[in-house]
Design a protein around this motif. Structure first.
Motif, PDB file in Angstrom:
ATOM      1  N   PHE A 154       0.853  -1.278  -0.208  1.00 18.12           N
ATOM      2  CA  PHE A 154      -0.061  -0.059   0.020  1.00 18.12           C
ATOM      3  C   PHE A 154       0.863   1.249  -0.053  1.00 18.12           C
ATOM      4  CE2 PHE A 154      -2.854  -2.947   1.541  1.00 18.12           C
ATOM      5  CZ  PHE A 154      -4.048  -3.002   1.080  1.00 18.12           C
ATOM      6  N   ASP A 155       0.707   2.173  -0.880  1.00 21.95           N
ATOM      7  CA  ASP A 155       1.182   3.511  -0.893  1.00 21.95           C
ATOM      8  C   ASP A 155       1.267   4.255   0.347  1.00 21.95           C
ATOM      9  OD1 ASP A 155       1.794   3.184  -3.660  1.00 21.95           O
ATOM     10  OD2 ASP A 155      -0.044   3.901  -4.137  1.00 21.95           O
ATOM     11  N   LEU A 156       0.199   4.248   1.251  1.00 21.68           N
ATOM     12  CA  LEU A 156       0.121   4.778   2.677  1.00 21.68           C
ATOM     13  C   LEU A 156      -0.531   3.671   3.499  1.00 21.68           C
ATOM     14  CD1 LEU A 156       0.167   7.289   4.559  1.00 21.68           C
ATOM     15  CD2 LEU A 156      -1.896   7.866   3.444  1.00 21.68           C
ATOM     16  N   VAL A 157      -0.192   3.670   4.724  1.00 20.11           N
ATOM     17  CA  VAL A 157      -0.621   2.815   5.730  1.00 20.11           C
ATOM     18  C   VAL A 157      -0.958   3.892   6.957  1.00 20.11           C
ATOM     19  CG1 VAL A 157      -0.615   0.676   7.235  1.00 20.11           C
ATOM     20  CG2 VAL A 157       0.591   0.718   4.860  1.00 20.11           C
ATOM     21  N   ILE A 158      -2.115   3.943   7.192  1.00 24.53           N
ATOM     22  CA  ILE A 158      -2.372   4.429   8.455  1.00 24.53           C
ATOM     23  C   ILE A 158      -2.973   3.793   9.563  1.00 24.53           C
ATOM     24  CG2 ILE A 158      -4.313   6.263   9.611  1.00 24.53           C
ATOM     25  CD1 ILE A 158      -4.476   7.300   6.277  1.00 24.53           C
ATOM     26  N   ILE A 159      -2.501   3.676  10.784  1.00 25.48           N
ATOM     27  CA  ILE A 159      -2.722   2.801  12.104  1.00 25.48           C
ATOM     28  C   ILE A 159      -3.062   3.875  13.021  1.00 25.48           C
ATOM     29  CG2 ILE A 159      -1.881   1.256  13.625  1.00 25.48           C
ATOM     30  CD1 ILE A 159       0.477   0.646  11.635  1.00 25.48           C
ATOM     31  N   ASP A 160      -4.604   3.660  13.275  1.00 22.53           N
ATOM     32  CA  ASP A 160      -5.147   4.268  14.161  1.00 22.53           C
ATOM     33  C   ASP A 160      -5.275   3.498  15.597  1.00 22.53           C
ATOM     34  OD1 ASP A 160      -6.840   6.047  15.690  1.00 22.53           O
ATOM     35  OD2 ASP A 160      -8.826   5.723  14.585  1.00 22.53           O
ATOM     36  N   GLU A 161      -5.054   4.242  16.551  1.00 23.97           N
ATOM     37  CA  GLU A 161      -4.947   3.613  17.980  1.00 23.97           C
ATOM     38  C   GLU A 161      -3.724   2.553  17.949  1.00 23.97           C
ATOM     39  OE1 GLU A 161      -8.621   2.923  20.092  1.00 23.97           O
ATOM     40  OE2 GLU A 161      -9.779   4.348  18.912  1.00 23.97           O
ATOM     41  N   ALA A 162      -2.663   3.061  17.682  1.00 27.47           N
ATOM     42  CA  ALA A 162      -1.408   2.034  17.462  1.00 27.47           C
ATOM     43  C   ALA A 162      -1.134   1.617  18.508  1.00 27.47           C
ATOM     44  CB  ALA A 162      -0.254   2.723  16.665  1.00 27.47           C
ATOM     45  N   HIS A 163      -1.580   1.880  20.014  1.00 25.58           N
ATOM     46  CA  HIS A 163      -1.160   0.932  21.150  1.00 25.58           C
ATOM     47  C   HIS A 163      -1.837  -0.502  21.337  1.00 25.58           C
ATOM     48  CE1 HIS A 163      -5.063   3.009  21.898  1.00 25.58           C
ATOM     49  NE2 HIS A 163      -5.532   1.968  22.628  1.00 25.58           N
ATOM     50  N   HIS A 164      -2.599  -0.421  20.345  1.00 23.81           N
ATOM     51  CA  HIS A 164      -3.232  -1.953  20.066  1.00 23.81           C
ATOM     52  C   HIS A 164      -2.177  -2.953  19.564  1.00 23.81           C
ATOM     53  CE1 HIS A 164      -7.431  -1.264  21.188  1.00 23.81           C
ATOM     54  NE2 HIS A 164      -7.241  -0.161  20.416  1.00 23.81           N
ATOM     55  N   ILE A 165      -1.087  -2.313  18.867  1.00 25.74           N
ATOM     56  CA  ILE A 165      -0.088  -3.386  18.345  1.00 25.74           C
ATOM     57  C   ILE A 165       1.362  -3.256  18.936  1.00 25.74           C
ATOM     58  CG2 ILE A 165      -1.148  -3.477  16.071  1.00 25.74           C
ATOM     59  CD1 ILE A 165       1.029  -1.247  14.898  1.00 25.74           C
ATOM     60  N   ARG A 166       1.319  -2.861  20.290  1.00 27.40           N
ATOM     61  CA  ARG A 166       2.449  -2.605  21.029  1.00 27.40           C
ATOM     62  C   ARG A 166       3.203  -3.875  21.299  1.00 27.40           C
ATOM     63  NH1 ARG A 166      -1.656  -0.956  24.586  1.00 27.40           N
ATOM     64  NH2 ARG A 166      -1.865  -2.388  26.229  1.00 27.40           N
ATOM     65  N   HIS A 167       2.646  -5.073  21.464  1.00 29.10           N
ATOM     66  CA  HIS A 167       3.083  -6.324  21.834  1.00 29.10           C
ATOM     67  C   HIS A 167       3.467  -6.972  20.536  1.00 29.10           C
ATOM     68  CE1 HIS A 167       2.137  -5.281  25.920  1.00 29.10           C
ATOM     69  NE2 HIS A 167       0.942  -5.233  25.541  1.00 29.10           N
ATOM     70  N   SER A 168       5.068  -7.130  20.547  1.00 30.83           N
ATOM     71  CA  SER A 168       5.466  -7.700  19.426  1.00 30.83           C
ATOM     72  C   SER A 168       5.159  -9.420  19.124  1.00 30.83           C
ATOM     73  CB  SER A 168       7.083  -7.593  19.152  1.00 30.83           C
ATOM     74  OG  SER A 168       7.422  -8.417  20.361  1.00 30.83           O
ATOM     75  N   ASN A 169       4.652 -10.170  20.122  1.00 31.68           N
ATOM     76  CA  ASN A 169       4.198 -11.487  20.102  1.00 31.68           C
ATOM     77  C   ASN A 169       2.729 -11.480  19.389  1.00 31.68           C
ATOM     78  OD1 ASN A 169       3.235 -10.427  22.386  1.00 31.68           O
ATOM     79  ND2 ASN A 169       3.451 -12.436  23.280  1.00 31.68           N
ATOM     80  N   THR A 170       2.217 -10.488  18.991  1.00 34.88           N
ATOM     81  CA  THR A 170       0.764 -10.696  18.693  1.00 34.88           C
ATOM     82  C   THR A 170       0.617 -10.723  17.028  1.00 34.88           C
ATOM     83  OG1 THR A 170       0.276  -8.323  18.545  1.00 34.88           O
ATOM     84  CG2 THR A 170      -0.135  -9.636  20.797  1.00 34.88           C
ATOM     85  N   GLY A 171      -0.343 -11.414  16.803  1.00 34.76           N
ATOM     86  CA  GLY A 171      -0.743 -11.468  15.350  1.00 34.76           C
ATOM     87  C   GLY A 171      -1.022 -10.126  14.716  1.00 34.76           C
ATOM     88  N   ALA A 172      -1.574  -9.051  15.507  1.00 35.26           N
ATOM     89  CA  ALA A 172      -1.708  -7.672  15.292  1.00 35.26           C
ATOM     90  C   ALA A 172      -0.466  -7.104  14.715  1.00 35.26           C
ATOM     91  CB  ALA A 172      -2.711  -6.860  15.999  1.00 35.26           C
ATOM     92  N   TYR A 173       0.364  -7.235  15.815  1.00 41.45           N
ATOM     93  CA  TYR A 173       1.710  -6.530  15.492  1.00 41.45           C
ATOM     94  C   TYR A 173       2.453  -6.983  14.405  1.00 41.45           C
ATOM     95  CZ  TYR A 173       6.655  -5.073  16.463  1.00 41.45           C
ATOM     96  OH  TYR A 173       7.828  -4.838  16.295  1.00 41.45           O
ATOM     97  N   ARG A 174       2.453  -8.389  14.040  1.00 39.96           N
ATOM     98  CA  ARG A 174       3.031  -9.103  12.865  1.00 39.96           C
ATOM     99  C   ARG A 174       2.416  -8.627  11.583  1.00 39.96           C
ATOM    100  NH1 ARG A 174       4.086 -14.612  16.014  1.00 39.96           N
ATOM    101  NH2 ARG A 174       5.561 -13.783  17.301  1.00 39.96           N
ATOM    102  N   VAL A 175       1.099  -8.532  11.546  1.00 39.36           N
ATOM    103  CA  VAL A 175       0.291  -7.942  10.494  1.00 39.36           C
ATOM    104  C   VAL A 175       0.812  -6.645  10.193  1.00 39.36           C
ATOM    105  CG1 VAL A 175      -2.008  -7.702   9.187  1.00 39.36           C
ATOM    106  CG2 VAL A 175      -1.454  -9.837  10.405  1.00 39.36           C
ATOM    107  N   ALA A 176       0.758  -5.873  11.241  1.00 34.60           N
ATOM    108  CA  ALA A 176       0.897  -4.477  10.950  1.00 34.60           C
ATOM    109  C   ALA A 176       2.504  -4.354  10.192  1.00 34.60           C
ATOM    110  CB  ALA A 176       0.876  -3.692  12.203  1.00 34.60           C
ATOM    111  N   ARG A 177       3.325  -5.071  10.894  1.00 30.25           N
ATOM    112  CA  ARG A 177       4.758  -5.248  10.307  1.00 30.25           C
ATOM    113  C   ARG A 177       4.804  -5.402   8.863  1.00 30.25           C
ATOM    114  NH1 ARG A 177       9.666  -3.964  13.461  1.00 30.25           N
ATOM    115  NH2 ARG A 177      10.378  -4.341  11.410  1.00 30.25           N
ATOM    116  N   TYR A 178       4.014  -6.516   8.520  1.00 29.10           N
ATOM    117  CA  TYR A 178       4.113  -6.914   7.120  1.00 29.10           C
ATOM    118  C   TYR A 178       3.617  -5.688   6.200  1.00 29.10           C
ATOM    119  CZ  TYR A 178       2.108  -9.433   2.895  1.00 29.10           C
ATOM    120  OH  TYR A 178       1.972  -9.710   1.660  1.00 29.10           O
ATOM    121  N   PHE A 179       2.684  -5.028   6.521  1.00 29.98           N
ATOM    122  CA  PHE A 179       2.165  -4.024   5.555  1.00 29.98           C
ATOM    123  C   PHE A 179       3.047  -2.760   5.804  1.00 29.98           C
ATOM    124  CE2 PHE A 179      -2.167  -6.129   6.197  1.00 29.98           C
ATOM    125  CZ  PHE A 179      -2.243  -6.360   4.802  1.00 29.98           C
ATOM    126  N   THR A 180       3.790  -2.551   6.779  1.00 31.76           N
ATOM    127  CA  THR A 180       4.555  -1.418   6.987  1.00 31.76           C
ATOM    128  C   THR A 180       6.079  -1.604   6.662  1.00 31.76           C
ATOM    129  OG1 THR A 180       4.781  -1.690   9.233  1.00 31.76           O
ATOM    130  CG2 THR A 180       3.055  -0.199   8.463  1.00 31.76           C
TER     131      THR A 180
END
Length: 181
Positions: A154-180
């Motif tokens: 994606f040309d731009l990734v916007i992550i709202d309420e990014a505190h939801h991905i603060r733990h690096s062992n979660t799926g949400a964190y890993r997916v966010a890293r994948y896209f960014t």
């Protein structure tokens, strides 16, 4: 192209809503365009206008790059259910699709088959609730993002309420890293 040019004809006899901009809302867009590595964290208080700031960044990037066409917004599920981001982006004359589980699986299958993310979903909103380890790795016969030949971009990734991905062992964190990354 002017960053302030957000009022005007949107087609079909409709005019885009005018914003009561506050000068500080332009700071994130200016910081982003002048950054060596264009990443920015906007952590203002509630009600200050972070969504407007994101819209201004989106508009500025579009004005500076003719090839700019894909945006992913990641946010909590209640904001998807309330259509917050979709309605806010309509103020900028932008139409976003909100992903649910079935539409996300369909997009991954189409991406696997065609080698690219579906054109109809180039501007999309993904709730954190779908950002699981299975989204990356797949489950059963369903492919995951890591199974695709080419990574989804994606040309731009916007992550709202990014505190939801603060733990690096979660799926949400890993997916966010994948896209960014």
């Amino acid at each position: 192209h002017a960053i302030l040019d957000l009022k005007g004809y949107a087609g079909e006899g409709e005019f885009v809503e005018t914003y009561p901009f506050v000068p500080y809302q332009f700071r994130p867009a200016l910081k982003m365009i002048h950054a060596e590595r264009p990443r920015i964290l906007v952590a203002d208080s509630v009600g200050v206008g972070k969504t407007i700031e994101a819209g201004l960044i989106l508009r500025e990037l579009q004005a500076r790059n003719d090839d700019f066409e894909s945006v992913l917004i990641i946010c909590p599920k209640p904001l998807v259910a309330e259509h917050k981001w979709r309605s806010e982006m309509k103020r900028f004359d932008e139409n976003f699709t909100e992903l649910d589980g079935a539409l996300l699986r369909e997009a991954i299958n189409e991406c696997d088959k065609d080698g690219e993310w579906p054109v109809a979903l180039r501007k999309t909103i993904l709730p954190y609730s779908l950002m699981t380890k299975e989204l990356l790795t797949g489950k059963g016969r369903q492919k995951g993002l890591l199974d695709l030949e080419e990574p989804v971009h994606f040309d731009l990734v916007i992550i709202d309420e990014a505190h939801h991905i603060r733990h690096s062992n979660t799926g949400a964190y890993r997916v966010a890293r994948y896209f960014t990354d």
